[in-house]
Write a protein that holds these residues in place. Structure first.
Motif, short mmCIF file in Angstrom:
data_model
loop_
_atom_site.label_atom_id
_atom_site.label_comp_id
_atom_site.label_asym_id
_atom_site.label_seq_id
_atom_site.Cartn_x
_atom_site.Cartn_y
_atom_site.Cartn_z
N GLU A 24 0.86 -1.21 0.00
CA GLU A 24 0.00 0.00 0.00
C GLU A 24 0.88 1.24 0.00
N THR A 25 0.76 2.06 -1.04
CA THR A 25 1.60 3.25 -1.10
C THR A 25 0.94 4.34 -0.29
N GLY A 26 1.78 5.17 0.32
CA GLY A 26 1.27 6.29 1.11
C GLY A 26 1.02 7.49 0.25
N VAL A 27 0.82 8.63 0.91
CA VAL A 27 0.59 9.90 0.22
C VAL A 27 1.93 10.45 -0.26
N THR A 28 2.00 10.77 -1.53
CA THR A 28 3.24 11.32 -2.07
C THR A 28 2.97 12.72 -2.60
N GLN A 29 3.95 13.61 -2.39
CA GLN A 29 3.83 14.98 -2.82
C GLN A 29 5.05 15.40 -3.64
N SER A 30 4.81 16.31 -4.58
CA SER A 30 5.92 16.84 -5.36
C SER A 30 5.64 18.29 -5.75
N PRO A 31 6.67 19.11 -5.88
CA PRO A 31 8.06 18.82 -5.52
C PRO A 31 8.25 18.89 -4.00
N THR A 32 9.39 18.46 -3.52
CA THR A 32 9.62 18.49 -2.07
C THR A 32 10.04 19.88 -1.63
N HIS A 33 10.80 20.56 -2.47
CA HIS A 33 11.23 21.93 -2.17
C HIS A 33 11.14 22.76 -3.44
N LEU A 34 10.79 24.03 -3.27
CA LEU A 34 10.84 24.93 -4.41
C LEU A 34 10.93 26.36 -3.92
N ILE A 35 11.55 27.17 -4.77
CA ILE A 35 11.75 28.59 -4.48
C ILE A 35 11.10 29.40 -5.59
N LYS A 36 10.27 30.35 -5.21
CA LYS A 36 9.60 31.23 -6.17
C LYS A 36 9.81 32.68 -5.73
N THR A 37 9.50 33.59 -6.64
CA THR A 37 9.56 35.00 -6.28
C THR A 37 8.15 35.56 -6.18
N ARG A 38 8.06 36.64 -5.46
CA ARG A 38 6.77 37.28 -5.22
C ARG A 38 6.06 37.56 -6.55
N GLY A 39 4.76 37.27 -6.60
CA GLY A 39 3.98 37.51 -7.81
C GLY A 39 3.87 36.31 -8.73
N GLN A 40 4.76 35.33 -8.56
CA GLN A 40 4.70 34.15 -9.42
C GLN A 40 3.56 33.23 -9.01
N GLN A 41 3.40 32.17 -9.77
CA GLN A 41 2.37 31.16 -9.52
C GLN A 41 3.06 29.83 -9.27
N VAL A 42 2.42 28.97 -8.47
CA VAL A 42 3.00 27.67 -8.16
C VAL A 42 1.92 26.60 -8.19
N THR A 43 2.30 25.41 -8.62
CA THR A 43 1.42 24.24 -8.58
C THR A 43 2.09 23.13 -7.80
N LEU A 44 1.41 22.63 -6.80
CA LEU A 44 1.90 21.52 -5.99
C LEU A 44 1.01 20.31 -6.25
N ARG A 45 1.64 19.11 -6.23
CA ARG A 45 0.91 17.91 -6.60
C ARG A 45 0.89 16.88 -5.48
N CYS A 46 -0.15 16.07 -5.49
CA CYS A 46 -0.35 15.09 -4.43
C CYS A 46 -1.01 13.84 -4.99
N SER A 47 -0.44 12.69 -4.65
CA SER A 47 -1.09 11.41 -4.96
C SER A 47 -1.58 10.82 -3.65
N SER A 48 -2.86 10.54 -3.59
CA SER A 48 -3.43 10.06 -2.33
C SER A 48 -3.10 8.60 -2.10
N GLN A 49 -3.28 8.19 -0.87
CA GLN A 49 -3.05 6.79 -0.52
C GLN A 49 -4.07 5.92 -1.24
N SER A 50 -3.62 4.73 -1.61
CA SER A 50 -4.47 3.79 -2.33
C SER A 50 -5.79 3.58 -1.57
N GLY A 51 -6.91 3.69 -2.31
CA GLY A 51 -8.22 3.47 -1.69
C GLY A 51 -8.84 4.69 -1.07
N HIS A 52 -8.11 5.81 -1.04
CA HIS A 52 -8.62 7.03 -0.43
C HIS A 52 -9.17 7.97 -1.49
#
Lengths: 112, 115
Positions: free
Chosen positions: B1-29
Motif C-alpha cells: 500500500e503506497t502512502g501519500v506522495t507529494q511533489s516537488p519536495t522543495h521549491l523557491i519562487k519570487t513574489r507575484g509568481q504562480q506555483v502548482t503543488l501535486r499530491c497522490s493520495s493513498q491507495s483506496g482514499h
C-alpha cells in the motif's frame, strides 16, 4: 483568540520520564480529538483519536478528553529518545470530514 | 500500500509568481485535504476535495485553488505569491468511511519559499 491553544514548549525530559502534553479549546462543536506526531521534515502521523470524554490507552500513550472543561491531554509513559518530535493536538466537528483544527504543536526532546 | 506522495519536495519562487503543488493520495482514499504549515505553527486547513469537487474551505483567499482528478490525485495552485505564503504545504488523504474520525494520512509536504 485561537480555537485551539497548545503550549509550544519546548519540553525537554530525561529518558523514562512521564510526559504530559495539553490543549485547550473554545469551540464546543468539536467532537473528535486527535494527537498527531510530526518528526522533523516529515508530515504529521496520527497517534491517537478519541470521540468521547474519558481515557483511551494505546501502549505507552494515553489520551484524555474532558469536554466539560474543553481540555485534552496526551500522556507518554517511559518516554524514549525516539519520542522526540513535535506533538500536535487536532480537533474535528464530525461533519466536516478532513477539516481539522490544529494546535500550535509542542516540541518534545527526550534525552538519554 | 503506497502512502501519500507529494511533489516537488522543495521549491523557491519570487513574489507575484504562480506555483502548482501535486499530491497522490493513498491507495483506496478518495478524499484529499490541503494544509499550510508555517514555521513553528500547526497546520491550517486550506480546502478539501471529494469526488473532484471542493468540499469545504478554510480561511484562505481565492488565489489558493485546487483540483482533484478521477484517480483522486490532487493539485494545489497558488497565484500571485506573497512572502507570507512561504510554508510547508501538506496534502492528506482519507477514506470516505473514516470521514468523521479525522484519520488523515499526510504526505511529507512541499516546502515553498517565496523571495
Amino acid at each position: 483568540q485561537k480555537e485551539v491553544e497548545q503550549d509550544p514548549g519546548p519540553l525537554s525530559v530525561p529518558e523514562g520520564a512521564i510526559v504530559s502534553l495539553n490543549c485547550t479549546y473554545s469551540n464546543s462543536a468539536f467532537q473528535y480529538f486527535m494527537w498527531y506526531r510530526q518528526y522533523s521534515r516529515k508530515g504529521p502521523e496520527l497517534l491517537m483519536y478519541t470521540y468521547s470524554s474519558g481515557n483511551k490507552e494505546d501502549g505507552r500513550f494515553t489520551a484524555q478528553v474532558d469536554k466539560s472543561s474543553k481540555y485534552i491531554s496526551l500522556f507518554i509513559r517511559d518516554s524514549q529518545p525516539s519520542d522526540s518530535a513535535t506533538y500536535l493536538c487536532a480537533m474535528n466537528r464530525g461533519t466536516s470530514y478532513g477539516k481539522l483544527t490544529f494546535g500550535q504543536g509542542t516540541i518534545l526532546t527526550v534525552h538519554p | 500500500e503506497t502512502g501519500v506522495t507529494q511533489s516537488p519536495t522543495h521549491l523557491i519562487k519570487t513574489r507575484g509568481q504562480q506555483v502548482t503543488l501535486r499530491c497522490s493520495s493513498q491507495s483506496g482514499h478518495n478524499t484529499v485535504s490541503w494544509y499550510q504549515q508555517a514555521l513553528g505553527q500547526g497546520p491550517q486547513f486550506i480546502f478539501q476535495y471529494y469526488r473532484e469537487e471542493e468540499n469545504g474551505r478554510g480561511n484562505f483567499p481565492p488565489r489558493f485553488s485546487g483540483l482533484q482528478f478521477p484517480n483522486y490525485s490532487s493539485e494545489l495552485n497558488v497565484n500571485a505569491l506573497e512572502l507570507d505564503d512561504s510554508a510547508l504545504y501538506l496534502c492528506a488523504s482519507s477514506a470516505t468511511r473514516d470521514r468523521n474520525t479525522g484519520e488523515l494520512f499526510f504526505g511529507e509536504g512541499s516546502r515553498l519559499t517565496v523571495l
